[in-house]
Design a protein around this motif. Structure first.
Motif, mmCIF file in Angstrom:
data_model
loop_
_atom_site.group_PDB
_atom_site.id
_atom_site.type_symbol
_atom_site.label_atom_id
_atom_site.label_comp_id
_atom_site.label_asym_id
_atom_site.label_seq_id
_atom_site.Cartn_x
_atom_site.Cartn_y
_atom_site.Cartn_z
ATOM 1 N N ILE A 18 84.713 15.342 7.432
ATOM 2 C CA ILE A 18 83.600 15.544 6.501
ATOM 3 C C ILE A 18 82.472 16.300 7.202
ATOM 4 O O ILE A 18 81.886 17.230 6.635
ATOM 5 N N VAL A 19 82.196 15.916 8.446
ATOM 6 C CA VAL A 19 81.185 16.629 9.226
ATOM 7 C C VAL A 19 81.626 18.072 9.435
ATOM 8 O O VAL A 19 80.825 19.005 9.325
ATOM 9 N N TYR A 20 82.906 18.258 9.702
ATOM 10 C CA TYR A 20 83.436 19.611 9.896
ATOM 11 C C TYR A 20 83.242 20.442 8.629
ATOM 12 O O TYR A 20 82.881 21.618 8.715
ATOM 13 N N ASP A 21 83.480 19.844 7.472
ATOM 14 C CA ASP A 21 83.320 20.587 6.230
ATOM 15 C C ASP A 21 81.866 20.962 5.968
ATOM 16 O O ASP A 21 81.580 22.048 5.470
ATOM 17 N N PHE A 45 76.184 31.029 16.526
ATOM 18 C CA PHE A 45 76.025 29.984 15.521
ATOM 19 C C PHE A 45 77.317 29.171 15.372
ATOM 20 O O PHE A 45 77.281 27.941 15.265
ATOM 21 N N ILE A 46 78.447 29.840 15.387
ATOM 22 C CA ILE A 46 79.739 29.150 15.267
ATOM 23 C C ILE A 46 79.975 28.251 16.473
ATOM 24 O O ILE A 46 80.428 27.104 16.325
ATOM 25 N N ILE A 47 79.659 28.732 17.660
ATOM 26 C CA ILE A 47 79.816 27.915 18.863
ATOM 27 C C ILE A 47 78.911 26.700 18.797
ATOM 28 O O ILE A 47 79.316 25.585 19.150
ATOM 29 N N ALA A 48 77.674 26.880 18.322
ATOM 30 C CA ALA A 48 76.743 25.758 18.180
ATOM 31 C C ALA A 48 77.285 24.731 17.178
ATOM 32 O O ALA A 48 77.183 23.522 17.408
ATOM 33 N N CYS A 49 77.881 25.206 16.087
ATOM 34 C CA CYS A 49 78.471 24.290 15.096
ATOM 35 C C CYS A 49 79.639 23.522 15.693
ATOM 36 O O CYS A 49 79.791 22.316 15.449
ATOM 37 N N ASP A 50 80.461 24.187 16.488
ATOM 38 C CA ASP A 50 81.599 23.517 17.114
ATOM 39 C C ASP A 50 81.144 22.458 18.113
ATOM 40 O O ASP A 50 81.699 21.354 18.161
ATOM 41 N N ILE A 51 80.119 22.783 18.892
ATOM 42 C CA ILE A 51 79.581 21.806 19.847
ATOM 43 C C ILE A 51 78.992 20.613 19.111
ATOM 44 O O ILE A 51 79.199 19.459 19.500
ATOM 45 N N LEU A 52 78.272 20.877 18.019
ATOM 46 C CA LEU A 52 77.706 19.786 17.218
ATOM 47 C C LEU A 52 78.812 18.909 16.628
ATOM 48 O O LEU A 52 78.702 17.680 16.627
ATOM 49 N N TYR A 53 79.887 19.533 16.154
ATOM 50 C CA TYR A 53 81.014 18.774 15.598
ATOM 51 C C TYR A 53 81.607 17.834 16.648
ATOM 52 O O TYR A 53 81.831 16.646 16.383
ATOM 53 N N PHE A 54 81.879 18.356 17.835
ATOM 54 C CA PHE A 54 82.475 17.518 18.863
ATOM 55 C C PHE A 54 81.501 16.454 19.364
ATOM 56 O O PHE A 54 81.918 15.361 19.737
ATOM 57 N N ALA A 55 80.211 16.729 19.342
ATOM 58 C CA ALA A 55 79.222 15.720 19.714
ATOM 59 C C ALA A 55 79.206 14.580 18.695
ATOM 60 O O ALA A 55 79.153 13.401 19.068
ATOM 61 N N VAL A 56 79.279 14.925 17.413
ATOM 62 C CA VAL A 56 79.310 13.892 16.367
ATOM 63 C C VAL A 56 80.601 13.092 16.442
ATOM 64 O O VAL A 56 80.588 11.860 16.339
ATOM 65 N N LEU A 57 81.725 13.761 16.660
ATOM 66 C CA LEU A 57 83.000 13.056 16.799
ATOM 67 C C LEU A 57 82.975 12.122 18.002
ATOM 68 O O LEU A 57 83.415 10.968 17.906
ATOM 69 N N SER A 58 82.439 12.579 19.113
ATOM 70 C CA SER A 58 82.351 11.740 20.308
ATOM 71 C C SER A 58 81.437 10.545 20.079
ATOM 72 O O SER A 58 81.767 9.416 20.479
ATOM 73 N N GLY A 80 94.947 9.062 17.915
ATOM 74 C CA GLY A 80 94.560 8.652 16.563
ATOM 75 C C GLY A 80 93.427 9.504 16.015
ATOM 76 O O GLY A 80 93.460 9.920 14.853
ATOM 77 N N CYS A 81 92.424 9.799 16.843
ATOM 78 C CA CYS A 81 91.314 10.656 16.406
ATOM 79 C C CYS A 81 91.809 12.057 16.085
ATOM 80 O O CYS A 81 91.437 12.636 15.054
ATOM 81 N N VAL A 82 92.646 12.592 16.945
ATOM 82 C CA VAL A 82 93.166 13.942 16.723
ATOM 83 C C VAL A 82 94.045 13.973 15.478
ATOM 84 O O VAL A 82 93.953 14.894 14.653
ATOM 85 N N LEU A 83 94.893 12.963 15.311
ATOM 86 C CA LEU A 83 95.773 12.904 14.137
ATOM 87 C C LEU A 83 94.960 12.783 12.850
ATOM 88 O O LEU A 83 95.253 13.460 11.859
ATOM 89 N N GLY A 84 93.932 11.943 12.850
ATOM 90 C CA GLY A 84 93.095 11.792 11.666
ATOM 91 C C GLY A 84 92.386 13.085 11.296
ATOM 92 O O GLY A 84 92.346 13.474 10.127
ATOM 93 N N ALA A 85 91.843 13.776 12.301
ATOM 94 C CA ALA A 85 91.175 15.053 12.043
ATOM 95 C C ALA A 85 92.181 16.095 11.561
ATOM 96 O O ALA A 85 91.899 16.855 10.628
#
Length: 113
Positions: A18-21, A45-58, A80-85
């Motif tokens: 959901i965060v990724y979307d 901007f895309i790199i910043a979004c990817d870093i933010l996504y992984f920070a939220v997931l972590s 499990g986290c990778v499979l769910g994503a």
């Protein structure tokens, strides 16, 4: 207990979709959907979004680990986290991406007219 932990981690991975979307929609709004036309600013901007996504997931993974007292980091927890994503990206994200592209194309067509 390990099945519960695996399913919980898979749920965290799916919820991170959901965060990724949300970040995907922001990326499409800022950068557009044509990847060949991306500028250096768009790539940053895309790199910043990817870093933010992984920070939220972590952060979500650590939060769930603390809340449910998952004391040790195990491979099946990360799997499990990778499979769910992955499952989220292959199911609901397809619908979101299709809808975003349709809306983006309609908006750009109206701007051109």
């Amino acid at each position: 207990m390990q099945i519960f932990i695996f399913l919980t981690c898979a749920g965290v991975g799916a919820l991170s979709g959901i965060v990724y979307d949300v970040l995907y929609i922001a990326r499409c709004a800022v950068c557009g959907v044509n990847k060949q036309a991306y500028t250096a600013k768009d790539r940053v901007f895309i790199i910043a979004c990817d870093i933010l996504y992984f920070a939220v997931l972590s952060a979500a993974f650590i939060f769930v680990s603390v809340m449910f007292d998952f004391y040790e980091l195990r491979f099946f927890m990360l799997a499990g986290c990778v499979l769910g994503a992955f499952l989220y990206l292959k199911s609901f994200h397809v619908i979101v991406a299709f809808s975003v592209k349709k809306v983006y194309n309609k908006i750009t067509l109206k701007k051109r007219s």
